[in-house]
Design an enzyme around this catalytic site. Structure first.
Site, PDB file in Angstrom:
ATOM      1  NE  ARG A   4      -1.681   1.729   3.638  1.00 52.19           N
ATOM      2  CZ  ARG A   4      -1.480   1.341   4.887  1.00 52.19           C
ATOM      3  NH1 ARG A   4      -2.053   0.259   5.357  1.00 52.19           N
ATOM      4  NH2 ARG A   4      -0.653   2.008   5.679  1.00 52.19           N
ATOM      5  CG  HIS A  46      -5.712   2.453   6.925  1.00 48.63           C
ATOM      6  ND1 HIS A  46      -5.884   1.160   6.500  1.00 48.63           N
ATOM      7  CD2 HIS A  46      -6.841   2.797   7.594  1.00 48.63           C
ATOM      8  CE1 HIS A  46      -7.077   0.725   6.893  1.00 48.63           C
ATOM      9  NE2 HIS A  46      -7.672   1.696   7.546  1.00 48.63           N
ATOM     10  CE1 TYR A  55       1.691   2.094   8.503  1.00 46.30           C
ATOM     11  CE2 TYR A  55       0.675   3.804   9.842  1.00 46.30           C
ATOM     12  CZ  TYR A  55       0.690   3.029   8.699  1.00 46.30           C
ATOM     13  OH  TYR A  55      -0.284   3.189   7.748  1.00 46.30           O
TER      14      TYR A  55
END
Length: 379
Positions: A271, A275, A284
Site C-alpha cells: 500500500r 491507510h 510506522y
C-alpha cells in the site's frame, strides 16, 4: 496385561480422528510468489489481455489519485486508496465471468469500478450519501464492506446457495491481510472447504493492517499456508504482477466452477499511500521502504513488458493516459455536483419488512420535515 485390561475395561482404540484425510502436499503454495512479467512465462501471455490489463491499471492509478484529491477538497469523507495494489484490483474484476459475483472490502473501490460499476456510484458510500450507492444485483457486486472480513461468509453463502440451485456461479471475495485475523475469515474458509463451495478468496497482503505489520499478526510462513489447515489449495502470487494475478485467479475460478472447491490466493503487494486520508503512515514505516516498493510498481512493470515486446509505443501510452485523464475530469466534475438527497431514504432497504420501531422513527422524521416545510412556506 495392565490393570485396566484385567478389569475388562480394555477396548481396541479406533483410528485417531485427527488423521489427515488427504495428502497436504498438493495444497501447499509455492515457496516464492508466482510471477509472469519479466520471466519466460511472459512470452505465453495473451497480448490483448496484457493491453486490457494495462488500460485498466492506468485508469485505476488515476482514479486513486483523483479520489484522494477529492477527500482533500471535502467531496469525500474518507478514501482508502489502493495505489500500488491496482494489479490485484483489476485482475480480480477481469478474472470473473458476467454471471459471477465480486465481494469487495472497503479498499476495493477500484475493483468495483473495473467490474462495471459507475465511478461516482462506487464512491457514494465513502461520500456518506447512501447505504451502498449502486445496485448489487445489477452488477453482481456486493456492497463495499467496511467491517473487516464480514463479506467472506456472505460470499461463501451465496456461492453455496448458487450451487444448490444449479446456477453456474463463482464468488470471488477480497480481503486484506488484517482481515485474516478476524473470526469471519476462518469461519468462511472452513465452511467453504467443508461444503466445497465455488468461491475464491483473494488476500491482498499489503504489509500492514493500518499500522500493524504482518509479523505481529501471524507466525505462518505465508498467509497462503493457512489454506492447508482448511483443506483447500493455497496459492502465492506477486500481487504487483497483473498478468500473474490474473492467471492465478482465472485458474482458481475455473477450478471452483468445475466443482473443485475453494482456493485461497495470497497476493503479495504494498500500500503506497496511507491507510486512509486520516492516517499518518510515516509513524510506522520508513520512506525508504515505500520507495523500494515504488520500484516494483504494477503499472511500470506491465508498461515495460508491453514496450519491450513491441505491443505498445509512446503514442499508445499517451492515448491510454489521455483516456485516464478524461475519466478523472468527468469524475471530478460529477463529484463537485451537490447531490439531491431525501432524508427519508435513511429508511429504505434497511429491512425487507420495516420493524415497528423503524416505522415509528420514519413517521417522526416525516412529521419534522413537513413542519419545517410549512415554516419555510410561511416566511
Amino acid at each position: 496385561m495392565t490393570v485396566m485390561e484385567q478389569r475388562g475395561a480394555y477396548r481396541p482404540s479406533p483410528p485417531p480422528a485427527w488423521q489427515p484425510r488427504t495428502d497436504p502436499a498438493p495444497l501447499l503454495p509455492d515457496p516464492e510468489p508466482y510471477r509472469v512479467l519479466g520471466t519466460p512465462a511472459a512470452a505465453q501471455a495473451d497480448p490483448e489481455l496484457l493491453r486490457r490489463l494495462y488500460v485498466q491499471l492506468v485508469r485505476g492509478r488515476r482514479y486513486n489519485t483523483q479520489a484522494t484529491a477529492l477527500t482533500k477538497q471535502g467531496r469525500l469523507a474518507v478514501y482508502p486508496s489502493s495505489t500500488g495494489q491496482e494489479a490485484c484490483e483489476v485482475a480480480a474484476a477481469l478474472a470473473l465471468q458476467e454471471r459471477d459475483w465480486l465481494f469487495p472490502s472497503y479498499r476495493d473501490t477500484l475493483a468495483v469500478v473495473a467490474r462495471g460499476v459507475d465511478p461516482v456510484e462506487a464512491l457514494t458510500l465513502l461520500r456518506g450519501d447512501w447505504h451502498t450507492g449502486y445496485d448489487p444485483y445489477a452488477h453482481r457486486v456486493a456492497p463495499l464492506s467496511t467491517p473487516l472480513a464480514t463479506q467472506l461468509p456472505h460470499a461463501v453463502g451465496l456461492a453455496h446457495a448458487a450451487r444448490l440451485k444449479g446456477d453456474d456461479v463463482v464468488a470471488l471475495a477480497l480481503v486484506g491481510d488484517g482481515g485474516t485475523s478476524e473470526g469471519d475469515f476462518h469461519e468462511a474458509l472452513n465452511f467453504a472447504a467443508v461444503q466445497q463451495a465455488p468461491v475464491v478468496f483473494l488476500v491482498q497482503n499489503n504489509g500492514f493492517a493500518i499500522s500493524v505489520p504482518l509479523a505481529k499478526q501471524t507466525a505462518a510462513p505465508s498467509l497462503a499456508h493457512k489454506a492447508v489447515g482448511y483443506g483447500m489449495p493455497g496459492r502465492l502470487v506477486d500481487g504487483n504482477d497483473a498478468a500473474a494475478v490474473h492467471q492465478v485467479l482465472t485458474e482458481a475460478v475455473r477450478h471452483a466452477r468445475a466443482g473443485g472447491g475453494p482456493t485461497l490466493v495470497e497476493a503479495v503487494t504494498y500500500r503506497i499511500d496511507a491507510h486512509t486520508n486520516a492516517d499518518d503512515a510515516t509513524r510506522y514505516r520508513a520512506d525508504a521502504e515505500v520507495e523500494a516498493w515504488r520500484g516494483h510498481d504494477p503499472v511500470h512493470l506491465l508498461e515495460r513488458e508491453l514496450t519491450e515486446r513491441g505491443l505498445i509505443d509512446e503514442a499508445g501510452i499517451a492515448a491510454v493516459r489521455e483516456d485516464a485523464e478524461t475519466m478523472a475530469a468527468r469524475l471530478r466534475e460529477r463529484m463537485h455536483e451537490d447531490p439531491a438527497l431525501d432524508p427519508m431514504d435513511l429508511f429504505a432497504h434497511v429491512y425487507a419488512e420495516p420493524t415497528p420501531q423503524l416505522r415509528e422513527q420514519q413517521d417522526l422524521l416525516r412529521a419534522e420535515l413537513e413542519a419545517e416545510a410549512e415554516q419555510e412556506a410561511a416566511r
